[in-house]
Design an enzyme around this catalytic site. Sequence first.
Site, mmCIF file in Angstrom:
data_model
loop_
_atom_site.group_PDB
_atom_site.id
_atom_site.type_symbol
_atom_site.label_atom_id
_atom_site.label_comp_id
_atom_site.label_asym_id
_atom_site.label_seq_id
_atom_site.Cartn_x
_atom_site.Cartn_y
_atom_site.Cartn_z
ATOM 1 N N GLY A 159 0.845 -1.192 0.000
ATOM 2 C CA GLY A 159 0.000 0.000 0.000
ATOM 3 C C GLY A 159 0.876 1.235 0.000
ATOM 4 N N ALA A 240 3.923 -3.217 10.908
ATOM 5 C CA ALA A 240 2.473 -3.051 10.681
ATOM 6 C C ALA A 240 1.739 -3.075 12.020
ATOM 7 C CB ALA A 240 1.975 -4.127 9.738
ATOM 8 N N ARG A 241 1.316 -4.257 12.440
ATOM 9 C CA ARG A 241 0.689 -4.434 13.744
ATOM 10 C C ARG A 241 1.113 -5.798 14.270
ATOM 11 N NH1 ARG A 241 -0.143 0.284 13.830
ATOM 12 N NH2 ARG A 241 -2.121 1.404 13.976
ATOM 13 N N GLU A 270 0.672 -4.468 23.430
ATOM 14 C CA GLU A 270 1.619 -3.395 23.745
ATOM 15 C C GLU A 270 1.122 -2.635 24.967
ATOM 16 O OE1 GLU A 270 1.993 -1.124 20.158
ATOM 17 O OE2 GLU A 270 2.741 -2.840 19.028
ATOM 18 N N HIS A 289 7.100 0.641 19.117
ATOM 19 C CA HIS A 289 6.074 1.208 18.225
ATOM 20 C C HIS A 289 6.374 2.676 17.883
ATOM 21 C CE1 HIS A 289 1.589 0.734 16.973
ATOM 22 N NE2 HIS A 289 2.222 1.569 16.167
ATOM 23 N N GLY A 291 7.193 3.696 14.641
ATOM 24 C CA GLY A 291 7.201 3.820 13.177
ATOM 25 C C GLY A 291 7.003 5.232 12.664
HETATM 26 P P1 NAP Z 1 -2.599 0.889 2.955
HETATM 27 O O1 NAP Z 1 -2.173 1.936 1.983
HETATM 28 O O2 NAP Z 1 -4.039 0.631 3.182
HETATM 29 O O3 NAP Z 1 -1.870 -0.477 2.517
HETATM 30 C C1 NAP Z 1 -2.202 -1.696 3.055
HETATM 31 C C2 NAP Z 1 -1.870 -2.782 2.039
HETATM 32 O O4 NAP Z 1 -2.133 -4.053 2.644
HETATM 33 C C3 NAP Z 1 -2.700 -2.704 0.765
HETATM 34 O O5 NAP Z 1 -1.817 -2.769 -0.328
HETATM 35 C C4 NAP Z 1 -3.589 -3.923 0.810
HETATM 36 O O6 NAP Z 1 -3.791 -4.432 -0.509
HETATM 37 C C5 NAP Z 1 -2.793 -4.886 1.668
HETATM 38 N N1 NAP Z 1 -3.642 -5.850 2.362
HETATM 39 C C6 NAP Z 1 -4.766 -5.621 3.091
HETATM 40 N N2 NAP Z 1 -5.286 -6.777 3.538
HETATM 41 C C7 NAP Z 1 -4.461 -7.750 3.073
HETATM 42 C C8 NAP Z 1 -4.477 -9.167 3.189
HETATM 43 N N3 NAP Z 1 -5.457 -9.808 3.840
HETATM 44 N N4 NAP Z 1 -3.480 -9.868 2.601
HETATM 45 C C9 NAP Z 1 -2.506 -9.226 1.903
HETATM 46 N N5 NAP Z 1 -2.444 -7.886 1.756
HETATM 47 C C10 NAP Z 1 -3.418 -7.173 2.338
HETATM 48 O O7 NAP Z 1 -1.997 1.186 4.404
HETATM 49 P P2 NAP Z 1 -0.635 1.947 4.792
HETATM 50 O O8 NAP Z 1 -0.889 3.399 4.929
HETATM 51 O O9 NAP Z 1 0.457 1.479 3.893
HETATM 52 O O10 NAP Z 1 -0.438 1.348 6.272
HETATM 53 C C11 NAP Z 1 -0.325 -0.042 6.476
HETATM 54 C C12 NAP Z 1 -0.398 -0.382 7.954
HETATM 55 O O11 NAP Z 1 0.821 -0.025 8.600
HETATM 56 C C13 NAP Z 1 -1.462 0.387 8.748
HETATM 57 O O12 NAP Z 1 -2.734 -0.212 8.647
HETATM 58 C C14 NAP Z 1 -0.943 0.356 10.162
HETATM 59 O O13 NAP Z 1 -1.487 -0.707 10.887
HETATM 60 C C15 NAP Z 1 0.568 0.142 9.987
HETATM 61 N N6 NAP Z 1 1.343 1.306 10.455
HETATM 62 C C16 NAP Z 1 2.215 1.139 11.495
HETATM 63 C C17 NAP Z 1 2.965 2.214 11.932
HETATM 64 C C18 NAP Z 1 3.927 2.066 13.063
HETATM 65 O O14 NAP Z 1 4.077 2.991 13.847
HETATM 66 N N7 NAP Z 1 4.631 0.959 13.184
HETATM 67 C C19 NAP Z 1 2.832 3.469 11.316
HETATM 68 C C20 NAP Z 1 1.940 3.591 10.256
HETATM 69 C C21 NAP Z 1 1.198 2.509 9.825
HETATM 70 P P3 NAP Z 1 -5.072 -5.295 -0.898
HETATM 71 O O15 NAP Z 1 -6.260 -4.539 -0.421
HETATM 72 O O16 NAP Z 1 -4.974 -5.450 -2.376
HETATM 73 O O17 NAP Z 1 -4.906 -6.606 -0.200
#
Ligand code: NAP
Length: 323
Positions: A159, A240-241, A270, A289, A291
């Site tokens: 994503g 991610a999570r 956490e 955490h 990120g």
């Molecule tokens: P995003 O743009 O919505 O990207 C998520 C990606 O995951 C999409 O490409 C989606 O594609 C894929 N996905 C969803 N369900 C899936 C599944 N069942 N199997 C395989 N792929 C799947 O989100 P983002 O902005 O990149 O953020 C991603 C995540 O990072 C957030 O939801 C958050 O939990 C985490 N995050 C963590 C931190 C941290 O502090 N560590 C900071 C920011 C974000 P498809 O729909 O085609 O499957």
Amino acid sequence: MESTRGKIYITRRLPKEVTSRLQEVFDCKWWDHEDVPVPRELLLQEIKTADGLLSMVTDRIDSELLDAAPRLRAVSNMAVGYDNIQVEEAKKRNVIVCNTPDVLTETTADLTVALLLATSRRLEESAIFLKNDEWKSWSPFLLAGLDVHHKTLGIIGLGRIGQAVARRAFGFGMKVLYYNRHRRMAEEQSLGVEYRDLESLLRESDFVCVLTPLTADTYHLISERELSQMKPTAVLINTARGPVVDEVALYTALKNNQIWAAGLDVFDREPVRASHPLVHLPNVLALPHIGSATVDTRMAMANLAVDNLILALTGKEPKYRVC
Ligand code: NAP
């Protein structure tokens, strides 16, 4: 006389320049601590009179809370992930849910790559080695790690953040594979990433980054079977999570050197204590955490959460709406 202005509850202390923007329009109350989440009982009390809630990932927004909130019209989460919110329950009650994507994408991608470099080149072990005064001599394989450049990176969840990680990886000359539920033909063309099914990605990758949201589908997406499909020299990065990876299976795989190392920014529950088994493994770099934790990005997230809340409560379309 009681104010007729809308009421907002903010679940953490935020910088004054952020809260003052809300105070111009609404009556605001907040939990006046930065490091401790608002106690559940207090939140259940405060939500009774709130029209809007500015929440953090540490707040559980579930049917119990929504039932206690007869006036609530909008929840603005200061995060891109919203697995702390029962979105379907909010929808049923016509409560708008907002999040803060995009503004944290590049920062989280930086941290993901930092973990990848730090685990492969054993930076934490090396720094501790030096601090413990163990460095007696240069030696040929002292703290020798793995190359990153020109290796294969597998991104699970291409994503916003996944693509930002891919762009960085190309700077290291890496080949980038990805797995999503839907193929992204445009990105395959524009970025040069290659699609693989999950098993092929795990078998071919030297580094695997998990970047999906936490959903019912992604819970324990990486478990014993998936870890057994990875190379013994592979590194797993999870920014991610926590629950997307089965921690018990990961511990076993790392302890038995089934995979080389892991870099973890997130955990099942956490905060984790220093006594958490994964934190102690020499081949794990564990972070609390962080990120998206840069000053600029956290300010951008807070301001975006405020923008969303103001727009939602004044009858306009929020910048980022989950439902
Ligand atoms: P995003 O743009 O919505 O990207 C998520 C990606 O995951 C999409 O490409 C989606 O594609 C894929 N996905 C969803 N369900 C899936 C599944 N069942 N199997 C395989 N792929 C799947 O989100 P983002 O902005 O990149 O953020 C991603 C995540 O990072 C957030 O939801 C958050 O939990 C985490 N995050 C963590 C931190 C941290 O502090 N560590 C900071 C920011 C974000 P498809 O729909 O085609 O499957």
